[in-house]
Write a protein that holds these residues in place. Structure first.
Motif, PDB file in Angstrom:
ATOM      1  N   GLY A   1       0.823  -1.278   0.076  1.00 36.11           N
ATOM      2  CA  GLY A   1       0.109  -0.082   0.048  1.00 36.11           C
ATOM      3  C   GLY A   1       0.909   1.291   0.077  1.00 36.11           C
ATOM      4  N   SER A   2       1.793   1.230   0.827  1.00 39.13           N
ATOM      5  CA  SER A   2       2.640   2.574   1.158  1.00 39.13           C
ATOM      6  C   SER A   2       3.595   2.881  -0.435  1.00 39.13           C
ATOM      7  CB  SER A   2       3.669   2.796   1.998  1.00 39.13           C
ATOM      8  OG  SER A   2       4.257   1.416   2.258  1.00 39.13           O
ATOM      9  N   THR A   3       3.775   1.809  -1.101  1.00 41.70           N
ATOM     10  CA  THR A   3       4.695   1.901  -2.213  1.00 41.70           C
ATOM     11  C   THR A   3       3.739   2.330  -3.235  1.00 41.70           C
ATOM     12  OG1 THR A   3       5.955  -0.129  -1.643  1.00 41.70           O
ATOM     13  CG2 THR A   3       6.155   0.560  -3.869  1.00 41.70           C
ATOM     14  N   MET A   4       2.651   1.720  -3.262  1.00 44.54           N
ATOM     15  CA  MET A   4       1.641   2.276  -4.663  1.00 44.54           C
ATOM     16  C   MET A   4       1.180   3.564  -4.037  1.00 44.54           C
ATOM     17  SD  MET A   4      -1.244  -1.128  -4.702  1.00 44.54           S
ATOM     18  CE  MET A   4      -2.372   0.117  -4.894  1.00 44.54           C
ATOM     19  N   GLY A   5       1.096   4.036  -2.840  1.00 39.11           N
ATOM     20  CA  GLY A   5       0.581   5.413  -2.692  1.00 39.11           C
ATOM     21  C   GLY A   5       1.769   6.404  -2.821  1.00 39.11           C
ATOM     22  N   ALA A   6       2.785   5.937  -2.257  1.00 41.48           N
ATOM     23  CA  ALA A   6       3.967   7.080  -2.534  1.00 41.48           C
ATOM     24  C   ALA A   6       4.260   7.266  -3.801  1.00 41.48           C
ATOM     25  CB  ALA A   6       5.440   6.354  -1.703  1.00 41.48           C
ATOM     26  N   VAL A   7       4.200   6.221  -4.739  1.00 40.76           N
ATOM     27  CA  VAL A   7       4.513   6.252  -6.241  1.00 40.76           C
ATOM     28  C   VAL A   7       3.442   7.188  -7.063  1.00 40.76           C
ATOM     29  CG1 VAL A   7       4.694   5.330  -8.543  1.00 40.76           C
ATOM     30  CG2 VAL A   7       5.882   4.336  -6.652  1.00 40.76           C
ATOM     31  N   ALA A   8       2.093   7.012  -6.438  1.00 42.19           N
ATOM     32  CA  ALA A   8       1.131   7.719  -7.104  1.00 42.19           C
ATOM     33  C   ALA A   8       1.269   9.223  -6.520  1.00 42.19           C
ATOM     34  CB  ALA A   8      -0.324   7.121  -6.547  1.00 42.19           C
TER      35      ALA A   8
END
Lengths: 294, 342
Positions: free
Chosen positions: A109-116
């Motif tokens: 989740g945090s990887t997805m969110g950070a990239v977004a």
């Protein structure tokens, strides 16, 4: 500038952080309680199997359905197994499921969110769509559907619990990264020659960790409840394994005839664990952001 | 003019529900077809042999490419076809519709109960922060989210049925000695009242109270927490200061000015509350043998009735989207500020 200055600074920072933690704990005895409770629950999970007075799987027909006594603190179940030992041993399985699910959800989740949040554009669009789609389901129901489809096993309970938690981390990381994307220190780091990915991973992401940790603590309680709920309706953990949800489910058949101890003690253990995670999360929130208290 | 803006907003909100619905259909399709394992074997049930599995595969079109399967899946859904339950042979959509009123009666009654307790509690806590009411509210909120629903349900059964003997046995919607009232709404309590059959009404209500209390205890926490927070914010805002300066009565300030403004954020959090509630429903229905769609899904899980479980997941998701839609539409209509700046 002396050589030791960075380490002295780090030392100072740690002392200050510890001082702040001590201040916050002293000002809020409830948080202190939460920390102690959390250690207790964690201790049960780590040392439980060693401390259990009986073998949690050992049946004993002569001792079936006995009320709590000095010999069996929490009584015995319909097969004569010691409920106290089973509750103690179950802590490890319940916490392992919850911790692994939350860690997986946090990483993805945090990887997805950070990239977004950092790159925006189509990645932002894709991540938001995925989160919206997951959140369009009542989450427990989605977890039921996933476990039913992917196969009835403990590992699938972990995956399903992780998946339904991903949107919370993704949305939070996206928001936290997004507000820092154009901060002065980011521009400075970019001018110093850092690549975009390095900026995100080394300079921005660590700053989002405090609020994310609060979320992790609050989520742990919810993850345990979710996993116990799934095993209560017969998914995941199979008898005779000891797990709080399935123990409550087994005890439920006996509560209408008055054998309350079989359901009460595992249920109370579950409640205690969730309660300590929630209290800890609230306490951490006070520590991280005193203004956000509600 | 304002009405035009509002109806346009509602239309665009309706349009926003379409991607959510599309997402739900895709996910349930993935859950039914694209996961590891042989869906034909799932649909055929645990007792099927190789020949009947092959027959099912052909019958369901599982030997065709995925996009084709997706199209036929969507076509079936549009016709209201959720497949057939292998354990009862009944169409899943029909079974769900039969059981939906029981679940809705329980859920709505519980929501009403928890709103009646949580909202006054939140308001009282916000009016005197850090007083004993506030501390009690905080304790209740933290305890409420920590309680596993299935466990509170069992505790209530033990106390009110086994020890005190006040509640009837936790076995469904109505004791066997009563006949279910003629169906109008499908809600036993309302149908019994419409039939002027007060004995049946009392019996149905007695069965409903414990499961509804269980669900209400669970949803109390988020509603009370949100009411408190938004009420504190409203009471601290400038229009309240102005109202106080104008010498309005405390009653008028709290209830007419602050309360009405504070309720709007609470209404929007109802969406999240519904998400939890529809999940908790499954557990509560199992504890109380409540014949709703939740216990239908649990029964289906036990016998690996695959189509029934996926039909249930889809139905719950659609219900959830529709409830959220309803909340937003009501919000748009209720908030006088919406459309003013347009």
């Amino acid at each position: 500038m002396s050589q030791s200055s960075p380490s002295v600074q780090t030392g100072l920072r740690i002392t200050r952080a510890l001082g702040h933690a001590r201040y916050a704990l002293a000002a809020n005895p409830v948080t202190l309680c939460a920390v102690l409770l959390f250690m207790f629950v964690l201790g049960c999970a780590i040392f439980g199997p060693m401390l259990a007075p009986y073998d949690p799987l050992q049946t004993n027909g002569a001792m079936a359905l006995k009320a709590p006594s000095w010999q069996h603190w929490f009584g015995t179940d319909q097969l004569g197994r010691d409920v106290f030992s089973r509750v103690l041993v179950a802590a490890r399985l319940d916490l392992t499921i919850a911790f692994s699910a939350v860690i997986i959800a946090f990483i993805i989740g945090s990887t997805m969110g950070a990239v977004a949040g950092f790159f925006g554009g189509w990645s932002d669009l894709a991540v938001s769509r995925v989160c919206d789609t997951i959140m369009a389901f009542p989450l427990f129901v989605l977890a039921m559907g996933i476990v039913a489809a992917a196969g009835n096993s403990v590992i699938n309970i972990v995956y399903a619990t992780a998946l339904i938690n991903i949107p919370f981390y993704a949305r939070m990381a996206r928001a936290e990264v997004n507000v820092r994307r154009n901060a002065g220190f980011v521009h400075a780091a970019r001018l110093a020659g850092n690549s975009e990915w390095r900026l995100l991973a080394v300079h921005i992401f660590p700053n989002t960790l405090p609020p994310m940790m609060v979320q992790v603590s609050l989520n742990l309680g919810w993850a345990i409840l979710n996993a116990a709920g799934l095993s209560f309706i017969g998914l995941g953990v199979r008898p005779p394994d000891a797990e709080w949800g399935i123990m409550v489910a087994e005890g439920a058949n006996f509560i209408v005839s008055g054998e309350w101890w079989m359901a009460l003690f595992p249920g109370a253990a579950l409640m205690l664990a969730v309660f300590s995670f929630n209290l800890l999360g609230d306490g951490l929130r006070d520590l991280v952001d005193p203004q956000k208290r509600t | 003019m304002a009405l035009g803006v509002k109806s346009r907003l509602i239309l665009s909100r309706l349009a926003q529900a379409l991607p959510a619905l599309a997402g739900i259909v895709v996910v349930t399709f993935i859950l039914t077809r694209a996961l590891p394992g042989d869906p034909a074997a799932y649909f055929a049930g645990p007792a099927a042999d190789a020949r009947s599995i092959a027959q099912i595969r052909e019958q369901l079109g599982l030997d065709r490419p995925l996009p084709v399967q997706f199209l036929s899946y969507v076509t079936d859904l549009l016709q209201g076809d959720l497949g057939r339950s292998i354990s009862t042979g009944q169409p899943v959509a029909e079974a769900l519709m039969q059981r939906l009123p029981a679940s809705l009666e329980l859920t709505l009654f519980a929501l009403l109960l928890s709103a009646l307790i949580a909202i006054p509690l939140g308001v009282a806590a916000a009016r005197r922060p850090d007083s004993w009411v506030d501390q009690a509210c905080r304790l209740l909120v933290t305890a409420g989210v920590s309680l596993p629903t299935f466990f509170t349900g069992l505790l209530l059964v033990y106390v009110f049925y086994f020890i005190l003997g006040w509640a009837p046995p936790p076995l469904g919607r109505l004791d066997l000695i009563y006949l279910s009232p003629p169906q109008v709404t499908g809600f036993f309590t309302i149908d019994a009242l419409l039939d002027r059959d007060f004995a049946t009404f009392r019996a149905a209500l007695a069965q409903l109270v414990l499961p509804a209390m269980t669900l209400a205890l669970f949803t109390l926490a988020p509603i009370a927490r949100m009411t408190r927070a938004s009420m504190i914010q409203a009471l601290g805002s400038e229009f309240i200061r102005t109202a106080r300066a104008s010498g309005l009565s405390e009653r008028r300030i709290v209830y007419t000015y602050a309360f009405r403004n504070a309720m709007l954020p609470v209404v929007t959090t109802l969406g999240m509350v519904f998400s939890f509630m529809l999940g908790a429903n499954v557990l509560v229905e199992k504890v109380f043998a409540w014949p709703g769609i939740g216990s239908f899904a649990v029964e289906a899980l036990v016998v690996s009735d695959y189509a029934a479980v996926q039909g249930f997941v889809l139905a719950m998701a659609v219900l959830f989207v529709l409830l959220n839609l309803l909340i937003d539409v009501v919000y748009t209509l209720a908030d006088p500020r919406v459309g003013m700046e347009g």
